[in-house]
Design a protein around this motif. Structure first.
Motif, PDB file in Angstrom:
ATOM      1  N   GLY A  50       0.753  -1.332  -0.011  1.00  0.00           N
ATOM      2  CA  GLY A  50       0.118   0.000  -0.009  1.00  0.00           C
ATOM      3  C   GLY A  50       0.843   1.096  -0.123  1.00  0.00           C
ATOM      4  N   ASN A  51       2.046   1.227   0.461  1.00  0.00           N
ATOM      5  CA  ASN A  51       3.028   2.358   0.482  1.00  0.00           C
ATOM      6  C   ASN A  51       3.019   3.185  -1.028  1.00  0.00           C
ATOM      7  N   ASP A  52       3.456   2.158  -2.040  1.00  0.00           N
ATOM      8  CA  ASP A  52       3.547   2.519  -3.098  1.00  0.00           C
ATOM      9  C   ASP A  52       2.591   3.409  -3.924  1.00  0.00           C
ATOM     10  N   GLY A  53       1.341   2.693  -3.593  1.00  0.00           N
ATOM     11  CA  GLY A  53       0.181   3.325  -4.146  1.00  0.00           C
ATOM     12  C   GLY A  53      -0.278   4.634  -3.307  1.00  0.00           C
ATOM     13  N   ALA A  54      -0.115   4.654  -1.946  1.00  0.00           N
ATOM     14  CA  ALA A  54      -0.347   5.629  -1.277  1.00  0.00           C
ATOM     15  C   ALA A  54       0.396   7.036  -1.663  1.00  0.00           C
ATOM     16  N   ILE A  55       1.916   6.618  -1.962  1.00  0.00           N
ATOM     17  CA  ILE A  55       2.579   7.791  -2.471  1.00  0.00           C
ATOM     18  C   ILE A  55       2.293   8.418  -3.682  1.00  0.00           C
ATOM     19  N   TYR A  56       1.843   7.368  -4.826  1.00  0.00           N
ATOM     20  CA  TYR A  56       1.147   7.712  -6.174  1.00  0.00           C
ATOM     21  C   TYR A  56       0.020   8.638  -5.775  1.00  0.00           C
ATOM     22  N   LEU A  57      -1.003   8.308  -5.204  1.00  0.00           N
ATOM     23  CA  LEU A  57      -2.202   8.950  -5.027  1.00  0.00           C
ATOM     24  C   LEU A  57      -1.891  10.104  -4.667  1.00  0.00           C
ATOM     25  N   GLY A  58      -0.896  10.416  -3.400  1.00  0.00           N
ATOM     26  CA  GLY A  58      -0.839  11.667  -2.844  1.00  0.00           C
ATOM     27  C   GLY A  58      -0.326  12.669  -4.145  1.00  0.00           C
ATOM     28  N   ALA A  59       0.875  11.977  -4.727  1.00  0.00           N
ATOM     29  CA  ALA A  59       1.265  13.000  -6.045  1.00  0.00           C
ATOM     30  C   ALA A  59       0.431  13.365  -6.788  1.00  0.00           C
ATOM     31  N   VAL A  60      -0.592  12.485  -7.370  1.00  0.00           N
ATOM     32  CA  VAL A  60      -1.809  12.836  -8.313  1.00  0.00           C
ATOM     33  C   VAL A  60      -2.534  13.794  -7.705  1.00  0.00           C
ATOM     34  N   ALA A  61      -2.743  13.652  -6.152  1.00  0.00           N
ATOM     35  CA  ALA A  61      -3.801  14.479  -5.702  1.00  0.00           C
ATOM     36  C   ALA A  61      -3.066  16.199  -5.653  1.00  0.00           C
ATOM     37  N   VAL A  62      -1.789  16.090  -5.422  1.00  0.00           N
ATOM     38  CA  VAL A  62      -1.069  17.510  -5.528  1.00  0.00           C
ATOM     39  C   VAL A  62      -0.924  17.975  -6.878  1.00  0.00           C
ATOM     40  N   LEU A  63      -0.844  17.172  -7.643  1.00  0.00           N
ATOM     41  CA  LEU A  63      -0.648  17.715  -9.370  1.00  0.00           C
ATOM     42  C   LEU A  63      -1.971  18.264  -9.629  1.00  0.00           C
ATOM     43  N   VAL A  64      -3.123  17.347  -9.582  1.00  0.00           N
ATOM     44  CA  VAL A  64      -4.491  17.720 -10.197  1.00  0.00           C
ATOM     45  C   VAL A  64      -5.116  18.982  -9.216  1.00  0.00           C
ATOM     46  N   GLY A  65      -4.878  18.969  -7.805  1.00  0.00           N
ATOM     47  CA  GLY A  65      -5.535  19.723  -7.091  1.00  0.00           C
ATOM     48  C   GLY A  65      -4.610  21.216  -7.459  1.00  0.00           C
ATOM     49  N   GLY A  66      -3.305  20.965  -7.874  1.00  0.00           N
ATOM     50  CA  GLY A  66      -2.651  22.341  -7.963  1.00  0.00           C
ATOM     51  C   GLY A  66      -3.347  22.934  -9.196  1.00  0.00           C
ATOM     52  N   ILE A  67      -3.467  22.271 -10.187  1.00  0.00           N
ATOM     53  CA  ILE A  67      -3.732  22.493 -11.571  1.00  0.00           C
ATOM     54  C   ILE A  67      -5.212  23.344 -11.304  1.00  0.00           C
ATOM     55  N   TYR A  68      -6.067  22.491 -10.894  1.00  0.00           N
ATOM     56  CA  TYR A  68      -7.516  23.333 -10.634  1.00  0.00           C
ATOM     57  C   TYR A  68      -7.553  24.358  -9.788  1.00  0.00           C
ATOM     58  N   GLY A  69      -6.539  24.511  -8.508  1.00  0.00           N
ATOM     59  CA  GLY A  69      -6.389  25.532  -7.808  1.00  0.00           C
ATOM     60  C   GLY A  69      -5.934  26.679  -8.405  1.00  0.00           C
ATOM     61  N   PHE A  70      -4.912  26.543  -9.250  1.00  0.00           N
ATOM     62  CA  PHE A  70      -4.021  27.669  -9.894  1.00  0.00           C
ATOM     63  C   PHE A  70      -5.320  28.226 -10.888  1.00  0.00           C
ATOM     64  N   LYS A  71      -5.905  27.370 -11.543  1.00  0.00           N
ATOM     65  CA  LYS A  71      -6.907  27.969 -12.593  1.00  0.00           C
ATOM     66  C   LYS A  71      -8.023  28.583 -12.027  1.00  0.00           C
ATOM     67  N   SER A  72      -8.580  28.160 -10.506  1.00  0.00           N
ATOM     68  CA  SER A  72      -9.715  29.094 -10.035  1.00  0.00           C
ATOM     69  C   SER A  72      -8.947  30.260  -9.525  1.00  0.00           C
ATOM     70  N   TRP A  73      -7.693  30.206  -9.236  1.00  0.00           N
ATOM     71  CA  TRP A  73      -6.868  31.475  -8.728  1.00  0.00           C
ATOM     72  C   TRP A  73      -6.833  32.501  -9.950  1.00  0.00           C
ATOM     73  N   GLU A  74      -6.671  32.253 -11.044  1.00  0.00           N
ATOM     74  CA  GLU A  74      -6.522  32.635 -12.326  1.00  0.00           C
ATOM     75  C   GLU A  74      -7.939  33.458 -12.498  1.00  0.00           C
ATOM     76  N   GLN A  75      -8.964  32.601 -12.458  1.00  0.00           N
ATOM     77  CA  GLN A  75     -10.313  33.019 -12.807  1.00  0.00           C
ATOM     78  C   GLN A  75     -10.649  34.260 -11.756  1.00  0.00           C
ATOM     79  N   ILE A  76     -10.355  34.050 -10.396  1.00  0.00           N
ATOM     80  CA  ILE A  76     -10.484  35.034  -9.443  1.00  0.00           C
ATOM     81  C   ILE A  76      -9.866  36.481  -9.902  1.00  0.00           C
ATOM     82  N   LYS A  77      -8.678  36.362 -10.155  1.00  0.00           N
ATOM     83  CA  LYS A  77      -7.702  37.339 -10.409  1.00  0.00           C
ATOM     84  C   LYS A  77      -8.304  38.092 -11.755  1.00  0.00           C
ATOM     85  N   THR A  78      -8.712  37.366 -12.693  1.00  0.00           N
ATOM     86  CA  THR A  78      -9.183  38.067 -13.697  1.00  0.00           C
ATOM     87  C   THR A  78     -10.420  38.593 -13.553  1.00  0.00           C
ATOM     88  N   GLY A  79     -11.428  38.016 -12.637  1.00  0.00           N
ATOM     89  CA  GLY A  79     -12.499  38.802 -12.473  1.00  0.00           C
ATOM     90  C   GLY A  79     -12.522  40.070 -11.689  1.00  0.00           C
TER      91      GLY A  79
END
Length: 91
Positions: A50-79
């Motif tokens: 389970g350790n390998d899977g947990a590390i990968y899931l954490g990395a994916v969550a950080v990557l995808v969450g960061g992408i969507y987070g920065f996109k929403s920040w950009e929309q707020i800034k543009t607004g």
């Protein structure tokens, strides 16, 4: 009479460039999310503990969450910038 200058119509190459630019970012976000989802399923089949899977899931969550987070920040800034422009126009 208005103070807004009249602009010439956009050339075909400008329209194509704008169309591609409008599609590039959403496509990249969706492609990254789909690749992450496929990767999660693939890792679930391959890992032995389970350790390998947990590390990968954490990395994916950080990557995808960061992408969507920065996109929403950009929309707020543009607004906010758009609102400031409209406030300046109203004055």
């Amino acid at each position: 009479m208005t103070d807004t200058p009249i602009q010439p119509p956009a050339s075909p190459s400008e329209r194509v460039k704008a169309f591609i630019g409008d599609l590039a970012r959403p496509f990249a976000i969706y492609a990254t999310s789909a690749a992450a989802a496929i990767g999660i399923v693939r890792v679930a089949w391959v890992v032995e503990n389970g350790n390998d899977g947990a590390i990968y899931l954490g990395a994916v969550a950080v990557l995808v969450g960061g992408i969507y987070g920065f996109k929403s920040w950009e929309q707020i800034k543009t607004g906010k910038q758009g609102a400031e422009v409209e406030i300046a126009k109203a004055k």
